[in-house]
Design an enzyme around this catalytic site. Structure first.
Site, mmCIF file in Angstrom:
data_model
loop_
_atom_site.group_PDB
_atom_site.id
_atom_site.type_symbol
_atom_site.label_atom_id
_atom_site.label_comp_id
_atom_site.label_asym_id
_atom_site.label_seq_id
_atom_site.Cartn_x
_atom_site.Cartn_y
_atom_site.Cartn_z
ATOM 1 N N ARG A 197 -10.820 -9.140 -15.427
ATOM 2 C CA ARG A 197 -11.832 -8.151 -15.783
ATOM 3 C C ARG A 197 -11.200 -6.915 -16.414
ATOM 4 N NH1 ARG A 197 -15.795 -9.148 -10.478
ATOM 5 N NH2 ARG A 197 -16.855 -10.946 -11.414
ATOM 6 N N TYR A 214 -18.388 -13.022 -20.541
ATOM 7 C CA TYR A 214 -17.493 -13.809 -19.692
ATOM 8 C C TYR A 214 -16.745 -12.948 -18.677
ATOM 9 C CZ TYR A 214 -13.815 -13.140 -23.425
ATOM 10 O OH TYR A 214 -12.930 -12.675 -24.362
ATOM 11 N N GLU A 215 -16.112 -13.653 -17.720
ATOM 12 C CA GLU A 215 -15.451 -13.044 -16.559
ATOM 13 C C GLU A 215 -16.416 -12.196 -15.734
ATOM 14 O OE1 GLU A 215 -12.875 -14.417 -15.993
ATOM 15 O OE2 GLU A 215 -12.236 -15.109 -17.965
ATOM 16 N N GLY A 216 -17.647 -12.683 -15.621
ATOM 17 C CA GLY A 216 -18.695 -11.953 -14.914
ATOM 18 C C GLY A 216 -19.439 -11.079 -15.893
#
Length: 566
Positions: free
Chosen positions: A292, A424-426
């Site tokens: 993140r 992406y990545e949350g």
């Protein structure tokens, strides 16, 4: 145009926002002397600009290719990656006991920014391995660490995160991939994963997959998730039973293969447990937090590249007139507004990201408050950095006018590449939920209160930023006692308010530092101009989000599902 790394900006932030000299005063980071720091910043920029940037357009137009034999990257990509490994670039912040240089993460952040600016899609393969390394360092057994970390650290092998499944999406608790114990310490892995970045490629000789799966009898939901190390090539040199069965056709980042990975289709796919059974979420968040931070940095990277392109075009393009003569578009007020907004947003997001990396470095030295602050800032870095990346790349298209909508100028590619980063990545909505659901409540709200108090003390001469800090404090106190839906309804506007406030505070700190730092006059002038624009025009926008953050969830549910479809 070619990419020119922002060396003066990066060195300035390392000195005044990260505090690299104070880090070097500790034995752990003693090697980070001023001469070495300057050499790494200069070398990283030269490498990214000279080796990765020339491949950016080819990566977009040709992209990764899939066949039954695997995934291949365009000509030149493997050589560039091998040059990256040979240069030792992957080792900067990795631990010395596994072949790393043990330097501060904040220094490695400069490299990752440059790689992302030079070639965002390609840089993803370098972004993912640090997360795998961190997960193994914190959760892996000594045997797994000794077997797999040295070549992950060197970059000879690359790492991935295998979380998402077709039926699960962001709800990792719904995953179905199985891991059956063999009895010798290994497990047989069977299942399918989607959206696996660089799940297969021809850049390196092995790929180490970190795969979430369930053991027999595991509890439902996230309490029953375990993490496994599943290599493409086993230690004896044989091929494990895993393969990429397809890659996605995407809006952007065409140089980064996004793979559907299948495990255990034809034979036994072997993996090893990382940590304890049913404790995979902790290891997953170790990977995700690293990713993140780097995804937020991608927003900065692509914003920098887009800003450079827009400024160069605006200085050359002649259109319209001023004072009776032909004028370049950079002379027109609205173009200046866009360019200054791009510069201010990029500088602010970069400062936020570098500051968070510096807090992580201090946390690694044992500073508990710095670690807690880094945890608080991580969702801000990811969400705000990527929002800035999308806005700035969109503005770059606008500065180019009709030519920005034409692929040959390059502005459209930056916009397309940037658009994945808030997802992406949350997703950024998940980052906002993390902020109000977990991070806000740390120490009963004390971590945020102490940050706001420090910011308020430093910003007394700037009424707009003080007003935003106070607004953030007021919203935070309400959210600490609000119910779940009201907190979530407020989460995104609150995240934007808080990120803008922290970034604005850091812009003030930079402007104050100019008095004691002999930097080039053009650099100082832009730094002061960007700060003034940010405080006078962007901070008031964030204050305006307070009403949305205080409104609660009721207005969101006042419209029926049927009405949405009307």
């Amino acid at each position: 145009m070619t990419y020119a790394p922002p060396l003066d900006e990066q060195k300035f932030l390392l000195r005044h926002i990260v505090g690299i000299d104070a880090l070097a005063a500790h034995e752990r980071f003693a090697e980070a002397t001023p001469d070495l720091v300057d050499a790494i910043v200069d070398g990283a920029g030269a490498f990214a600009g000279g080796t990765f940037a020339p491949l950016n357009r080819l990566g977009d137009t040709e992209g990764a290719k899939w066949s039954g034999a695997g995934v291949t990257l365009p000509a030149g990509f493997r050589d560039a990656y091998q040059a990256y490994v040979a240069g030792g670039w992957n080792t900067l912040s990795a631990p010395a006991e596994f072949g790393g240089q043990g330097l501060p993460l904040s220094l490695a952040t400069v490299l990752m920014e440059d790689l992302g600016s030079a070639n965002m899609g390609f840089s993803l393969v370098m972004m993912l391995s640090p997360g795998a390394i961190e997960a193994l360092l914190h959760h892996g057994s000594p045997e797994l660490q000794q077997a797999w970390l040295p070549k992950l650290v060197s970059g000879e092998w690359t790492g991935t995160m295998n979380l998402t499944e077709p039926q699960a999406g962001s709800d990792v608790g719904a995953l179905k991939t199985r891991a059956d114990p063999v009895g010798d310490g290994s497990y047989w892995i069977k299942g399918q994963k989607i959206f696996i970045t660089f799940g297969d490629h021809d850049l390196a000789d092995n790929i180490v997959h970190l795969v979430l799966a369930r053991v027999p009898g595991a509890p439902q939901g996230t309490r029953g998730i375990s993490l496994f190390l599943v290599p493409k090539i086993l230690a004896d040199g044989t091929r494990n039973d895993l393969r990429c069965v397809s890659i996605e056709h995407k809006l952007g980042i065409h140089a980064a293969p996004t793979c559907v990975m299948s495990y255990g289709d034809e034979d036994r796919c072997v993996g090893w447990l990382i940590g304890d059974e049913n404790k995979g979420m902790a290891a997953m968040f170790t990977m995700m937090n690293n990713a993140r931070l780097n995804v937020g940095l991608q927003g900065v990277s692509i914003a920098e590249r887009a800003s450079q392109l827009a400024v160069a075009y605006a200085r050359e393009r002649v259109q319209g007139a001023r004072e009776g003569r032909p004028a370049r578009i950079i002379e027109h007020p609205d173009v200046r507004r866009m360019l200054l907004r791009m510069k201010a947003l990029t500088q602010a997001a970069r400062a936020l990201t570098y500051y968070a990396a510096g807090r992580i470095d201090r946390g690694n030295l044992g500073d508990a408050e710095a670690k807690a602050r880094a945890d608080l800032l991580t969702p801000l870095v990811k969400a705000y950095g990527t929002d800035v990346g999308v806005e700035v790349t969109s503005l770059a298209v606008q500065v180019h006018g009709g030519m920005g909508y034409v692929e040959e100028t390059g502005a459209a590619q930056h916009y397309r590449d940037a658009r994945i980063s808030p997802i992406y990545e949350g997703t950024n909505g998940i980052q906002a939920a993390d902020l109000v659901g977990r991070k806000l409540a740390m120490d009963g709200g004390g971590v945020l209160r102490r940050l706001l108090a420090e910011m308020r003390e430093d910003s007394g001469a700037e009424p707009a930023i003080v007003a935003l800090i106070d607004a953030c404090g007021e919203v935070a106190e309400q959210l600490l006692t609000a119910d779940g839906d009201d907190r979530l309804a407020a989460s995104y506007p609150f995240l934007t308010m808080l990120a803008t406030a922290v970034a604005g505070w850091l812009m003030i700190r930079q402007a104050s530092s100019l008095q004691a730092d002999p930097v080039p006059e053009e650099f100082a002038a832009m730094k002061r101009g960007a700060m003034r624009f940010y405080l006078d025009q962007i901070v008031p926008e964030a204050i305006g989000r307070k009403a949305s953050a205080m409104a609660g969830a009721a207005p969101l549910y006042a419209v029926s599902e049927e009405a949405f479809a009307a």
